[in-house]
Design a protein around this motif. Structure first.
Motif: not given
Length: 156
Positions: A35-36, A95, A109, A111, A147
């Motif tokens: 994950c990020s 994803t 991902i 935000t 990304r």
């Protein structure tokens, strides 16, 4: 318990573990899950970090997921562990599938707006800095631009 290890030794252990994990993944292949978080500040800048191991490139904070762990819970856990703060109103962007040391990396991902001052742990993360999306440093990880492209006018 790991906080009892001196930070310099801890960083060395991360480097060794990273190399061993890369070797293991190249030999085994398969799939890993990560994950990020693309954390933004009030002005729209994005937070990038430098890990104490690996390439030394600027990258988005994140990490691996535990077996059965929810992707958002993992992203927020990793962010808090590494930077001592969190993000508000996290949004799942996508994803994505990427190669990671010969294995397929399924990366979730997210935000959100940063909540607090990012303080690198000095062990896994050695630097954290905000950058304007159109003024990223030259030594940025290759996946950062891909990304960033996931952000839309309503999410970023």
């Amino acid at each position: 318990m790991l906080h009892l290890i001196p930070a310099s030794l801890h960083r060395q252990l991360y480097r060794v573990a990273h190399r061993l994990r890369g070797l293991w993944l190249r030999l085994r292949g398969g799939e890993v899950h990560g994950c990020s978080i693309i954390a933004r500040d009030a002005t729209g800048r994005v937070l990038l970090v430098r890990h104490s191991y690996g390439s030394g490139w600027w990258a988005f904070p994140g990490g691996g997921m535990h077996r059965g762990e929810d992707a958002l819970a993992a992203a927020l856990r990793e962010f808090a562990e590494e930077l001592g703060c969190t993000v508000t109103d996290p949004v799942h962007l996508a994803t994505v599938e990427e190669m990671f040391h010969g294995a397929r990396n399924v990366a979730h991902i997210f935000t959100g707006l940063i909540d607090g001052e990012p303080l690198p742990d000095g062990r896994e993360i050695i630097a954290a800095q905000f950058f304007a999306p159109d003024a990223l440093p030259p030594d940025t990880a290759p996946n950062v631009q891909r990304r960033l492209a996931l952000l839309t006018p309503t999410t970023g």
